[in-house]
Structures are given as C-alpha cells and as structure tokens.
Motif scaffolding. Sequence first.
Motif, short mmCIF file in Angstrom:
data_model
loop_
_atom_site.label_atom_id
_atom_site.label_comp_id
_atom_site.label_asym_id
_atom_site.label_seq_id
_atom_site.Cartn_x
_atom_site.Cartn_y
_atom_site.Cartn_z
N ILE B 372 -8.45 -0.98 16.48
CA ILE B 372 -7.73 -0.82 15.21
C ILE B 372 -6.25 -0.54 15.48
N SER B 373 -6.00 0.33 16.45
CA SER B 373 -4.59 0.68 16.64
C SER B 373 -3.79 -0.50 17.20
N ILE B 374 -4.48 -1.48 17.78
CA ILE B 374 -3.77 -2.70 18.19
C ILE B 374 -3.65 -3.65 17.00
N LEU B 375 -4.76 -3.87 16.31
CA LEU B 375 -4.74 -4.76 15.13
C LEU B 375 -3.65 -4.34 14.15
N GLU B 376 -3.53 -3.03 13.97
CA GLU B 376 -2.59 -2.50 12.98
C GLU B 376 -1.35 -1.91 13.64
N TYR B 377 -0.96 -2.49 14.78
CA TYR B 377 0.17 -1.92 15.51
C TYR B 377 1.45 -1.91 14.70
N ASP B 378 1.64 -2.92 13.85
CA ASP B 378 2.87 -2.95 13.05
C ASP B 378 2.86 -1.87 11.96
N GLN B 379 1.70 -1.24 11.76
CA GLN B 379 1.61 -0.12 10.80
C GLN B 379 1.38 1.20 11.54
N ARG B 380 1.76 1.25 12.82
CA ARG B 380 1.35 2.37 13.67
C ARG B 380 1.72 3.75 13.13
N ASP B 381 2.80 3.83 12.37
CA ASP B 381 3.21 5.14 11.86
C ASP B 381 2.34 5.59 10.70
N ARG B 382 1.60 4.66 10.15
CA ARG B 382 0.79 5.00 8.96
C ARG B 382 -0.68 5.25 9.30
N LEU B 383 -1.03 5.11 10.58
CA LEU B 383 -2.44 5.30 10.95
C LEU B 383 -2.81 6.78 11.00
N ASP B 384 -4.02 7.09 10.56
CA ASP B 384 -4.51 8.47 10.61
C ASP B 384 -5.32 8.62 11.91
N HIS B 385 -4.68 9.20 12.92
CA HIS B 385 -5.31 9.23 14.23
C HIS B 385 -6.50 10.18 14.31
N ASP B 386 -6.52 11.18 13.44
CA ASP B 386 -7.70 12.06 13.41
C ASP B 386 -8.91 11.27 12.95
N GLU B 387 -8.68 10.49 11.89
CA GLU B 387 -9.77 9.67 11.37
C GLU B 387 -10.23 8.63 12.40
N LEU B 388 -9.26 7.96 13.01
CA LEU B 388 -9.60 6.94 14.01
C LEU B 388 -10.32 7.56 15.21
N GLY B 389 -9.99 8.81 15.48
CA GLY B 389 -10.62 9.52 16.59
C GLY B 389 -12.14 9.55 16.47
N LYS B 390 -12.63 9.45 15.25
CA LYS B 390 -14.08 9.46 15.04
C LYS B 390 -14.75 8.20 15.61
N LEU B 391 -13.93 7.18 15.90
CA LEU B 391 -14.49 5.93 16.41
C LEU B 391 -14.35 5.81 17.93
N VAL B 392 -13.96 6.89 18.56
CA VAL B 392 -13.64 6.83 19.99
C VAL B 392 -14.87 6.46 20.83
N ALA B 393 -16.06 6.83 20.35
CA ALA B 393 -17.27 6.53 21.13
C ALA B 393 -18.02 5.32 20.55
N VAL B 394 -17.37 4.61 19.63
CA VAL B 394 -18.02 3.44 19.02
C VAL B 394 -17.45 2.16 19.63
#
Lengths: 429, 429
Positions: B372-394
């Motif tokens: 996700i953080s690559i797909l949405e790299y042009d929106q990198r400042d708007r990503l919620d990294h806490d939320e994305l962190g939940k996908l770290v093992a997926v």
Amino acid sequence: MKRKIDYKQVRQLREENKRLQVLLHLAENLQAHLDLNQLLFTTMREVAKILNADRCTVFLLDEEKHELWSIVAMGIGKGKEIRFPAEKGIAGHVATTGEILNIPDAYKDSRFNPEIDKKTGYLTRNMLTMPLKNREGIIIGVFQVLNKEGGPFTSKDEELLAAISQITATTVENSLLYEEQVHSLNSFVETLSATLDTRDYITAGHSRRVTMYTLALCEQMQMTDTSCEELRFAGLLHDIGKLGIPEAVLFKAGKLTQEEYETIKRHPAVTRQILGSIHFPRKMKNVPEIASTHHEKINGRGYPDGLKIEQIPLGGRMLALADVFDALTSRRQYRDRESIEKVWETIEKENGQTFDPEVFKIFLEIPVNKLISILEYDQRDRLDHDELGKLVAVPFKDILSIKKSPPEKLTKKHQTSLAIFDKYYLRNY
Amino acid sequence: MKRKIDYKQVRQLREENKRLQVLLHLAENLQAHLDLNQLLFTTMREVAKILNADRCTVFLLDEEKHELWSIVAMGIGKGKEIRFPAEKGIAGHVATTGEILNIPDAYKDSRFNPEIDKKTGYLTRNMLTMPLKNREGIIIGVFQVLNKEGGPFTSKDEELLAAISQITATTVENSLLYEEQVHSLNSFVETLSATLDTRDYITAGHSRRVTMYTLALCEQMQMTDTSCEELRFAGLLHDIGKLGIPEAVLFKAGKLTQEEYETIKRHPAVTRQILGSIHFPRKMKNVPEIASTHHEKINGRGYPDGLKIEQIPLGGRMLALADVFDALTSRRQYRDRESIEKVWETIEKENGQTFDPEVFKIFLEIPVNKLISILEYDQRDRLDHDELGKLVAVPFKDILSIKKSPPEKLTKKHQTSLAIFDKYYLRNY
C-alpha cells in the motif's frame, strides 16, 4: 653480564622503536592522500627511502584486463603508465603465487624480465618483491623495491616491507574506492550531458562545446583546478532544465509564439531546480547557481532573475558568452555557419550589455588552435593537429584583425594563419 | 649508577614502544573504514579502551548548520544522532577556541553542559576534550573522553590523545570526502529518475515505485545490501532510455501505429547504451544489464534480445514484474485503477511466460502494508501508518484469497485486513 643484556635490550628496543616510528609516520603520511596518483608517488618515494633502496614501485592488479600497472615515479617518463600481463616477470610471479621473492642478483634469475630495464635504461641489481594483500588476504598488487644500497635485502627488510605492505594495501583500496566514486559521478554527468546533447540534431554537441569554450576561458584566466572542475560540471549540465520543456516547443522548426518562447525561457529555472536537488561535493557547491545563470545579462535584462553583473557568478558570465558563441557558430537548420566576423560583430554589440567586458576580452585571447578544435569537435578525428599547432601562439583577436586588414598588408605568417583558420572554420577539409 | 640508568631507559623505551604500537594499530584499524559511521564507532570504542576511559565521543563540526554532531556509540540509543549548537558546552568551547580542556570534575566546571547527562542518564566525572584538527590545522571536530578509571587524565594522556587526534582527523576527512561522493552520485541518480518520472503525468512516479517494489522483493529474498543497492540504481534508471524516444511517440494519447510501437520498444536498448557509457562503481557493475532486461520475457519472447529465463539476470526478472504491476495499478488516462483481482489475474496469466515463477511467488509474500505504501506513494503524507501497521503480518496473497472467499466465511481479522486494503487501494481516504 647483566649490563650487557641491558645494552642488548636497549639496542633492540631502540631498533623496534625506530621501526614503529617509521611505520606510524608512513601510515599517517599515506592516509593523507585519497588521490591515487599522489598516494602511489608518496608510497614509492617513502618506501624507497625507508628501505635505503634506489627505487620502489607499486604495481596494481587490473583484474578486468588481467594486467599489472603502475606509474613511473621518478626519472624520465615520470607520471607515465606502465602496463604488462599480470603473470609476466618477477612482479607477475609474485602476483600469481603470493610468494615473497628476495633476489640478490636479478640478471641471474630466469624469472626476471629485463624489458623494462631496456626501455628505461635502468640497471636492476638486487630486488625485493612482495604481494600487496588487502585485509581479506586478496592480492591487489605487488610491491617491488630495487637496488638496496650496499647489497641485497635482509630478512629484516622483508619483515619491514611486509608491515608496510599491509598499511599500503588499505590506503590503496580506500583510494581506489574513492576514485571509483569520483569517476562514476563524472561519467554520469558526461553521459547524461552527451545524451541530452544528441536529442536535438540541430544543437548536437552544444553542451560539450560550451563546456570546452568555458574551460578555455578558465585556462586563460589560470583558475584553480577546483574552479575549473566546478565550471565543467556547470557547463555540461547548464541545459538540463530543457528536460522540463516539451519537445514540441523545444524543437519546433518554425517561428515560436510569444507563449512558446516564454515556455523555453523557463529552462534555466528548471536547471536550477533539478541541480538544486543534487548534493554536489562541497567543492562543486556552486554548480546549480552557475549553470542556471547562463541567460542572465550583466545589464539586468536577462532571465530567469534579471540579475546584474555583480550578482551573476563569474562562471555564469563565462557560460553566457560561450553559449552564444556556440549558438552563432553552429550550423543551423537551413543555413551554414555564419562568417566569424559577423559572429563576433553580433557578440561585440552585446558587450557591456549581455556580456561581461572582462570575459569578452579574455575570449579574444584564446589561442586559435584551441578554438578550432572546439568548433570542429564533431570532426575531431579528422583534424590535422600538426597544422593546427602552428596557431598555438595566435590569439583569436589576431584572426579578427587580420580579417580586417587589407590583403596587401598581411605578412606571410598572417596569411598562413588565416588560411589554416579559414580551412577549418569553413570546413574546406 | 649505570645499571640504574639502563633500567630507566629500558622502561622508557618500553613505554614508548607500547605507545607507538597502540598508535600504529589504531592507524591501521581506522584506515580500514571508509564508511563514516563504522569509522566513528571504531574510533570511539578503541580510543576509550586505549585511554582506559569509560566513554569516548567524536563530535564533528557541521559548518553549514554551525552544529556539533555525533552518533551514540554505546548504551541506549546506539546509532542515534546527537546535535547541538557548535559553541555549546565543553565540546563547543574546545571547537571554538581550539584549547585542550582536561577537567578533573565536570560538575564543578561552569562550562559543562549537563543536559546530555540528563537525557542519557550518564554521570560524567572527569573529562578530556581536545580539538580534532586536519592537516591544515583547521578544527573539524572535537574528541571527548570521559571517566578515566582511577581518576583524572594525566598530561601523558593528553599527549597520547593529541597523537590519536591527528590520525583520526585524517581518516575522518577521507571518510567524509568518500561519503560526499557516494551521496552525490546517489542524489544525482535519484534526481534524474524523479525528473524523468515527472515528464509524463500519466506514469508520474513510475520509476520510483518500480524501484520500491523491487526493493520489497529484495527484502523478501534477504538479498545483500550491495545487491539491493545495485537493484535500486537499476530500478531508478530502467527507463532512462526513453530519453532517446521522441515525446510525440512516447506520450501519444491515441493508439500507436506498428512503427511507433517499434520505436518505443527501442527504449531498453537505449537504456543499455546510455548506462553502458557510465563507469558504475564495481559493486554496481550489473546496473546496465539489469536495467536493460526489464522487458525480456522468460519464454524468450521479450525484447530487446529475446533472452530466456537463465539468460536474464535475476534483477531483470524482478524489474519485469514490478514494472508491469505498477503499470496495471497506476491510474491511466481515462480510467481509474483496475481492481486488484483483475490486476493479479493478468499477471498470473503471464506467470511462467513473461514472469519468473520464483519472483511471482515471492511477490505474493510481500506484506500488504508495504504494498500500500508503494501504491500510494504519491499520497505518502496522508497515509495512516498506525492503521497500515495492522497489515504488517498479512502477505499480499492473503488479500487475494480473502477476496475470493465468500463473505460469510471471513473472520473478523480478515474483514479488518480487507477493509484497510480496500480503503487505500480504492483511494477512499
């Protein structure tokens, strides 16, 4: 008895101290050089001194070409490169086997290759040759010390050279890594510049020539190597901002609309923006500023910032003249090169307006042979350098004044200069 | 009497011997590191040991920011950077005045800045602080040794540290020069890649994202840092050959003619040609080959050379998948991003034909938060990294299989993963 032992101990300790001092001094001395040639010169000079020998050579292994190479440190041919197959002669033997060879009489040893002696006129007597190994134990070259004063090398010499070899190997490797990086950046800039230069066949080779004119000015002004290097980068990259201008506008064949012209005029600002994102080495820190001021005019009517003379870096003022000179002397789409009188007339009109009079004056001092070899850089393989050599003492201004003189007043020498200049300038060759 | 003198002499010589050995060892040890952080760590560790002290810090002067900085070598926060104004505290005093300060009790000295102690929980007792001067005598930093075992530092310690300081200054300067070059080349590649990326707004950010996907594969495969670095350069530069393709063809909005398509297909060969002219550092020597094989197919039907699987470098096979994945997941001119199921279906069809099945398999293991953080790299400042962190093992494959499962069979956790993925993939945020 006790006293005797003490004396012996003192002597040994003194010797050991001296050895350590020599090594430490050498280590400090060598690590002061990141430049490979400087490092090799220093090493060879210092090690010869330390071992009381006449000569020392460090051969480095060029793995790609499978050759050993070095540079001549002293005597005739200083600075020249020596190269030979990596298994040839004593050095080759040591590089291949990793053995230490201590040879008291070279000409009695069948492995000795007398060719270099023949070439250089040197007479090798005794020699100590040792592999140069890096920390991983990989042989990166060979240490060779020649003609120790007062006879062959001892086992103490071997020990000392082994310690020296370790210090040298590391500094040489650092230097190679550093030079590799410098070389990479440089080739990247050169390649990119050349690539951008070829995009437009009409201005093909433009950045390269602008850089060469600028460096000719540098030389005339006796600027430092560092400043020249900075200007070289600025010259090669001054038009990189054209990457930000659509080709449809940039390469449009017909007349540009006002809007299209404004679009093209954005390129120096884009150059600044692109180069501003690059972390140039500190000694190159002015590259973005120099490169992006090549369309400023000293009267403040240039772009992008309308800077005045003292606000434009000297490099920018040099590029400005080089840029226009190249534009005016390049073959254009539908026409040949303009006459040199007309070219210079156009530039002279802008002297004090667009161009810095100082730079203008120095440009007139550039030797004509150099000017020709830049003008005709795309024909560089076809130039007759012996012929051009005759113009080495003829500054550009002389050609202009010869052109203005009535033919009957020209000396023989003037006529020759003019003939050679015209031949190349008009491409009648 | 004589004997007594000898003993004293022997003792002195032994001491001097030891001192020289220590310095020589240090010099050899330090010059083995060109990497600045490694060099600083080694220096601080070795010097603390040599001076029998608890801690040693090398502060370097950042002239631009007028700050002293260092990295924490031991304890909590190892590797972290410390920075403070260049005139602050004892180190600042020494950096400014060039004085040597030997302080037996820090807390009794008014110049001492106890803030770092407060932050780190360390208790400074005695300290020896000395300027780090280069060969030209310019202060480039400060040496600080803390808490000598058994009391304050002696004048002998001062002498020793002065000698150490000289060795260190040179190695640090070499390392800075080296890092400056590495940094320059790197920023040049990054900037050029980003500049080329922005030329076409439809594929804006393409090379950056392709590089990031490729590095995600690298990480999944636990490749060495050197290989990753090589792939990073190859990724950033894989489309540089597009510089050789006219924009009119490259950015044509409508359908391409066969001839135009053939023109575009020349770009990997141009990439090879351009990159082949650059002298990359040895550890990057495969960059041209990797970059120019990103349109090869493992079945031999790719271009420019129709190479088969074993002839294509692994890096080229990785780039090939990353390149297509980015193309399929980028927003195109007239349409939104395709669904991830459809994207992967398209790729799966080419598995074993275009794509290396090994690379295909590994791509499915990339954690979704990274994707996700690559797909949405042009929106990198708007990503919620806490939320994305939940996908770290997926891993990515889980999302694909969740998408295929009937909704009633999904666990709570599956539902959460899917919701987060869709939110970002579909740009509902």
